[in-house]
Design a protein around this motif. Structure first.
Motif, PDB file in Angstrom:
ATOM      1  N   GLU A 287     -31.758  -9.475   0.183  1.00 28.38           N
ATOM      2  CA  GLU A 287     -30.478  -9.117   0.792  1.00 28.38           C
ATOM      3  C   GLU A 287     -29.304  -9.687  -0.001  1.00 28.38           C
TER       4      GLU A 287
ATOM      5  N   MET B  29     -28.408  -7.320  -2.634  1.00 33.64           N
ATOM      6  CA  MET B  29     -27.661  -6.155  -2.149  1.00 33.64           C
ATOM      7  C   MET B  29     -26.217  -6.521  -1.827  1.00 33.64           C
TER       8      MET B  29
ATOM      9  N   TYR C   6     -28.326  -0.794  -2.002  1.00 35.07           N
ATOM     10  CA  TYR C   6     -29.779  -0.806  -1.799  1.00 35.07           C
ATOM     11  C   TYR C   6     -30.479  -0.148  -2.983  1.00 35.07           C
TER      12      TYR C   6
ATOM     13  N   TRP D 151     -29.188  -2.267   5.627  1.00 34.90           N
ATOM     14  CA  TRP D 151     -28.768  -1.670   4.364  1.00 34.90           C
ATOM     15  C   TRP D 151     -29.144  -0.210   4.183  1.00 34.90           C
TER      16      TRP D 151
ATOM     17  N   ARG E 263     -32.958   7.219  -1.379  1.00 35.75           N
ATOM     18  CA  ARG E 263     -33.565   5.925  -1.043  1.00 35.75           C
ATOM     19  C   ARG E 263     -35.044   5.930  -1.412  1.00 35.75           C
TER      20      ARG E 263
END
Length: 181
Positions: A64, A67, A87, A123, A143
């Motif tokens: 995280e 990101m 992401y 995210w 994604r």
């Protein structure tokens, strides 16, 4: 700033997993890797399960943090497009074997999966109704492409040429940028 003993232990445990897998995480193996006694480890973690939960949290927090750095802001301050772009940028970088193994292992236990799932939810959550929103479906496909590149890099012995990896990452990001228009 000095790294805390707890962080040193968690990083040592991740190195053990890199080399030998999740099952090799024992107080003895981690203590030896961290340069501590078994008693020193027990001071920070009462059980192996406490240690494993902490490794999950540590690795998910590092993921995280990447990101947040990529977005230039925390998820609560970023738009949905900014979060997904961050992401995909982080996911298109090579993952460590420890991250992959812990994510896979975490999927089998709700308590272990919780830190990873919380990061994904903040995210890059899956779309609620992709069939009704082609743009949402395109974002989800971007994604999945980023996840696929991450997984490819995690599972293959040979590393992609950095130029190819960068070109794929930019192509995925360009897909998201077109969606922002």
């Amino acid at each position: 700033m000095r790294t805390s003993k707890r962080t040193q232990i968690l990083e040592a445990a991740a190195r053990v997993v890199e080399r030998e897998g999740v099952k090799s995480v024992t107080f003895d193996s981690v203590a030896a890797e961290a340069g501590l006694t078994k008693g020193g480890l027990l001071y920070h973690f009462a059980s192996r399960d406490d240690l494993v939960r902490a490794i999950h949290r540590h690795l998910a927090d590092q993921w995280e943090a990447g990101m947040t750095a990529a977005a230039g802001k925390p998820p609560a301050e970023a738009t949905a497009a900014e979060r997904l772009t961050a992401y995909t940028r982080v996911a298109t970088q090579s993952a460590t074997r420890a991250e992959l193994l812990f994510m896979l292992e975490g999927a089998t236990t709700a308590d272990h999966a919780a830190p990873w799932n919380a990061v994904i939810e903040r995210w890059a959550p899956p779309p609620a109704a992709p069939a009704d929103d082609p743009a949402a479906l395109d974002r989800f496909i971007a994604r999945l492409a980023a996840d696929g590149l991450w997984l490819y890099e995690s599972l293959t012995a040979e590393r992609l040429d950095p130029g190819i990896r960068q070109a794929v990452a930019e192509r995925i990001a360009a897909t998201l940028a077109r969606d922002d228009d």
